[in-house]
Design an enzyme around this catalytic site. Structure first.
Site, PDB file in Angstrom:
ATOM      1  N   ASP A   1      37.811   7.457  16.571  1.00 48.40           N
ATOM      2  CA  ASP A   1      38.788   6.359  16.466  1.00 48.40           C
ATOM      3  C   ASP A   1      38.337   5.162  17.286  1.00 48.40           C
ATOM      4  O   ASP A   1      37.961   5.309  18.466  1.00 48.40           O
ATOM      5  CB  ASP A   1      40.144   6.813  17.002  1.00 48.40           C
ATOM      6  CG  ASP A   1      40.979   7.487  15.935  1.00 48.40           C
ATOM      7  OD1 ASP A   1      40.404   8.238  15.126  1.00 48.40           O
ATOM      8  OD2 ASP A   1      42.203   7.263  15.921  1.00 48.40           O
TER       9      ASP A   1
ATOM     10  N   ARG B   1      43.063  -2.565   0.608  1.00 50.90           N
ATOM     11  CA  ARG B   1      43.853  -1.363   0.858  1.00 50.90           C
ATOM     12  C   ARG B   1      43.470  -0.958   2.284  1.00 50.90           C
ATOM     13  O   ARG B   1      42.288  -0.730   2.581  1.00 50.90           O
ATOM     14  CB  ARG B   1      43.478  -0.284  -0.156  1.00 50.90           C
ATOM     15  CG  ARG B   1      44.229   1.033   0.004  1.00 50.90           C
ATOM     16  CD  ARG B   1      43.289   2.098   0.460  1.00 50.90           C
ATOM     17  NE  ARG B   1      43.862   3.429   0.470  1.00 50.90           N
ATOM     18  CZ  ARG B   1      43.400   4.400   1.250  1.00 50.90           C
ATOM     19  NH1 ARG B   1      42.377   4.183   2.061  1.00 50.90           N
ATOM     20  NH2 ARG B   1      43.934   5.598   1.209  1.00 50.90           N
TER      21      ARG B   1
ATOM     22  N   ASP C   1      43.222   1.406   5.137  1.00 45.36           N
ATOM     23  CA  ASP C   1      43.207   2.865   5.309  1.00 45.36           C
ATOM     24  C   ASP C   1      43.863   3.280   6.627  1.00 45.36           C
ATOM     25  O   ASP C   1      43.649   2.638   7.664  1.00 45.36           O
ATOM     26  CB  ASP C   1      41.738   3.328   5.292  1.00 45.36           C
ATOM     27  CG  ASP C   1      41.594   4.829   5.373  1.00 45.36           C
ATOM     28  OD1 ASP C   1      42.036   5.511   4.436  1.00 45.36           O
ATOM     29  OD2 ASP C   1      41.039   5.319   6.380  1.00 45.36           O
TER      30      ASP C   1
ATOM     31  N   LEU D   1      46.258   2.983  14.620  1.00 46.78           N
ATOM     32  CA  LEU D   1      45.330   2.104  15.346  1.00 46.78           C
ATOM     33  C   LEU D   1      45.461   2.223  16.866  1.00 46.78           C
ATOM     34  O   LEU D   1      44.472   2.221  17.588  1.00 46.78           O
ATOM     35  CB  LEU D   1      45.529   0.645  14.914  1.00 46.78           C
ATOM     36  CG  LEU D   1      45.350   0.356  13.414  1.00 46.78           C
ATOM     37  CD1 LEU D   1      45.392  -1.138  13.149  1.00 46.78           C
ATOM     38  CD2 LEU D   1      44.059   0.951  12.875  1.00 46.78           C
TER      39      LEU D   1
ATOM     40  N   GLU E   1      48.059   1.832   3.699  1.00 47.74           N
ATOM     41  CA  GLU E   1      48.153   3.268   3.465  1.00 47.74           C
ATOM     42  C   GLU E   1      48.814   3.868   4.699  1.00 47.74           C
ATOM     43  O   GLU E   1      48.184   4.001   5.752  1.00 47.74           O
ATOM     44  CB  GLU E   1      46.777   3.910   3.259  1.00 47.74           C
ATOM     45  CG  GLU E   1      46.904   5.354   2.815  1.00 47.74           C
ATOM     46  CD  GLU E   1      46.024   6.364   3.547  1.00 47.74           C
ATOM     47  OE1 GLU E   1      45.917   7.489   3.068  1.00 47.74           O
ATOM     48  OE2 GLU E   1      45.464   6.049   4.608  1.00 47.74           O
TER      49      GLU E   1
ATOM     50  N   ASP F   1      42.995  11.773  -2.701  1.00 48.71           N
ATOM     51  CA  ASP F   1      43.287  12.784  -1.681  1.00 48.71           C
ATOM     52  C   ASP F   1      44.141  13.904  -2.270  1.00 48.71           C
ATOM     53  O   ASP F   1      44.523  13.856  -3.435  1.00 48.71           O
ATOM     54  CB  ASP F   1      44.044  12.131  -0.524  1.00 48.71           C
ATOM     55  CG  ASP F   1      43.150  11.194   0.276  1.00 48.71           C
ATOM     56  OD1 ASP F   1      41.949  11.488   0.404  1.00 48.71           O
ATOM     57  OD2 ASP F   1      43.658  10.170   0.762  1.00 48.71           O
TER      58      ASP F   1
HETATM   59  C1  NOJ Z   1      42.776   8.247   4.078  1.00 53.29           C
HETATM   60  C2  NOJ Z   1      41.837   8.353   2.917  1.00 53.29           C
HETATM   61  O1  NOJ Z   1      42.569   8.208   1.737  1.00 53.29           O
HETATM   62  C3  NOJ Z   1      41.161   9.698   3.018  1.00 53.29           C
HETATM   63  O2  NOJ Z   1      40.395   9.963   1.870  1.00 53.29           O
HETATM   64  C4  NOJ Z   1      40.330   9.733   4.263  1.00 53.29           C
HETATM   65  O3  NOJ Z   1      39.774  11.016   4.410  1.00 53.29           O
HETATM   66  C5  NOJ Z   1      41.180   9.408   5.492  1.00 53.29           C
HETATM   67  N1  NOJ Z   1      42.015   8.265   5.298  1.00 53.29           N
HETATM   68  C6  NOJ Z   1      40.307   9.122   6.670  1.00 53.29           C
HETATM   69  O4  NOJ Z   1      39.716   7.877   6.493  1.00 53.29           O
END
Ligand code: NOJ
Length: 576
Positions: free
Chosen positions: A179, A207, A209, A214, A256, A321
């Protein structure tokens, strides 16, 4: 509460837009090396245009060792050589824009790969130095103990010992994804610089992520902290400023955040992000179809009236995912249980906190619930998000590593490898689907294009219809009571028109009564074919077969509006 004014919302390209998510290395191979690339994608943009989507979201394209599908970046200002280069991206963006398509970039802010130069520099640097402080280090692994381990099937701790640094570093995801330390102003500046870079390149939106993670603070789950929101406000104003300098329209910032609605909502505000995925809605949709009963979905929709306001939510069904359901934090346990019990095909496919299957196999290959769920997605307020291949009912490949089961090559034609690539099998990025019922030789774009009643043609037809119905893109939303427990019904209303939607999420035929007295005596026509129904009344009845749905146009008695309704019905009939 988000308070974007209607005027501001109306000026944004993304209001009610349909987003198509794809994995560039699995979509189309342009150079025959077995791996999808930007050139291949460029060649397939015509298809996306034909399908009727507005924007393409590419999962990460930057250089990466690919230990997490590219969400482990080593160079934020590059294109992975497998995919092409920056020039190929420029060409792709130009071509997309010529077709009226927007291009979204996946910005991974929370972490890097452990192979990133920043991390290698950090582990060798002096303790306390700005270089070391690019990441989050501790002498033991006890800090932030309330932060859940997200990838629980891969990791049992959020900390990893680094022998070079002689310290532990924090990783909310996989151990090779340290991180970044947002308490370090240099980190913030570095990532804002990355944002500038891609805006300058002509990207239309991001998008963002894993946005909740954070910042970290002791005694919290380390999700959505005030410091994180403050940084996101900075990011928004930086993006806005950059776009203004370039004289271009603002870029979409889409979060996300797999959080309950009340925690995801604060990301979306006048001075913060424009939109966030509504993953809680996704879980409710699956629970409703699993259970054949809509009361929990109805309560969810009515509790969160902010769904009314413009297009703040992005609406995904599936993505790259697992279908994330969580531990009772995202949605109540009973919703998770309904999904667990209602989808026998999910058994043995749980990964982390969700189900590692594509939409179609979860639905047992039945196209009817696929249509019912998408009919909802395409008519609820927000930005519907389609995951590549779901428009075909594409299958998955259980047994592949991690989430790769859901990421197999797009099926284009009946040629070898489903037309994805001309490379020999061993070179393919992932195996195409050959399982009976889903074999890419049969289930592909070319075959489905040629079959009038195919799922693909249904998606296209429905998306084109949606384009002609402004009420579905930006109209008000109002749930409407009906008498059947398996049917959800609502009204979308804009200045131009009133649309009635009813979807039967149960596997049995349903006859239901709707109170349309508010439109007493007005004509009602089925939107897609223009077929007339009885005029609106207090005891209006609809019949829907199993997993059926209908969109109706409630016409106005005034001649002008009624001719308007005729025009819509006519153009839809032509486009069929
Ligand atoms: C969310 C993403 O959609 C996923 O695919 C990824 O493994 C994790 N974030 C970590 O970046």
């Amino acid at each position: 509460m988000p308070t974007n004014s209607a005027a501001e919302l109306a000026s944004h390209w993304w209001e009610g837009s349909v987003i198509y998510e794809l994995i560039p290395r699995c979509f189309a191979d342009g150079n025959g090396d077995g791996i999808g690339d930007l050139d291949g994608l460029k060649q397939r943009l015509d298809y996306l245009h034909w399908l009727g989507v507005d924007a393409v979201w590419m999962t990460p394209i930057c250089d990466s060792p690919l230990r997490d599908g590219g969400y482990d970046i080593t160079d934020y200002k590059s294109v992975h050589p497998d995919l092409g280069d920056l020039q190929a991206l420029d060409t792709l963006i130009r071509h997309a824009h010529e077709l009226g398509l927007k291009v979204l970039f996946d910005l991974v802010l929370n972490h890097t790969s452990d192979m990133h130069l920043w991390f290698q520099r950090a582990r060798w640097a002096e303790r306390g130095s700005p270089e070391r402080n690019f990441y989050v280090w501790r002498d033991d692994d006890k800090s932030y103990s309330e932060a859940p381990v997200l990838f629980r099937h891969f990791e049992d701790s959020n900390w990893q010992w680094d022998p070079v640094a002689g310290q532990y570093y924090l990783h909310r995801f996989l151990r090779h994804q340290p991180d970044l330390n947002y308490d370090n102003p240099q980190v913030q500046e570095a990532m804002l610089d990355v944002l500038d870079f891609w805006i300058d390149r002509g990207i239309d939106g991001f998008r963002l992520d894993a946005i909740p993670f954070l910042f970290e603070r002791e005694g919290t789950r380390c999700e959505g902290l005030p410091e994180t929101h403050a940084f996101l406000r900075r990011l928004r104003s930086r993006a806005k400023e950059r776009c203004e300098q370039l004289g271009r329209e603002e870029v979409l910032l889409l979060a996300e955040a797999i959080q309950p609605v009340h925690e995801a909502m604060p990301y979306v505000a006048d001075d913060e992000l424009h939109s966030a995925f509504n993953f809680a809605l996704t879980a409710h949709l699956f629970a409703a179809v699993a259970h054949g009963e809509v009361s929990a979905l109805q309560t969810f929709l009515s509790e969160f009236r902010q769904l009314n306001a413009g297009c703040r939510w992005a609406l995904p069904l599936r993505n790259h995912d697992e279908l994330w359901l969580g531990d009772g934090h995202l949605v109540p346990e009973e919703i998770v249980d309904r999904v667990r019990e209602g989808f026998p095909n999910a058994e043995g496919h749980w990964l982390n906190w969700g189900i590692n299957r594509r939409l179609s196999p979860l639905l047992n290959g039945d196209p009817r619930p696929n249509k019912a769920l998408h009919a909802l997605l395409y008519s609820l307020p927000g930005m519907p998000c389609i995951y590549y291949g779901d428009e075909l009912g594409m299958g998955d490949y259980p047994g592949l590593r991690d989430r790769d089961a859901n990421r197999t090559p797009m099926a284009w034609t009946s040629e070898r490898n489903g037309g994805f690539s001309k490379a020999p099998d061993p070179l393919l990025v992932l195996p195409p689907i050959t399982r009976p019922g889903y074999n890419c030789q049969m289930m592909n774009v070319a075959v489905q294009k040629s079959l009038q009643g195919s799922l693909l043609n249904w998606h296209r037809h429905t998306l084109l219809s949606r384009r002609l119905l402004p009420a579905l893109r930006h109209g008000d939303f109002q749930l409407l009571e009906n008498s059947h427990p398996g049917v959800i019904s609502y009204i979308r209303q804009s200045e131009e028109m009133t649309i009635l939607v009813a979807v039967n999420l149960s596997g049995n035929p349903a006859s239901t009564r709707l109170d349309l007295s508010a439109w007493q005596g007005q004509q009602v026509r089925e939107v897609l074919g223009g077929c007339p129904f009885p005029v609106a009344s207090e005891h209006w009845f609809a019949y829907l077969s199993a997993y059926d749905y209908c969109w109706w146009l409630i016409g106005d008695v005034e001649p002008e509006s009624s001719s308007n309704s005729d025009a819509i019905a006519d153009s839809l009939a032509v486009s069929c």
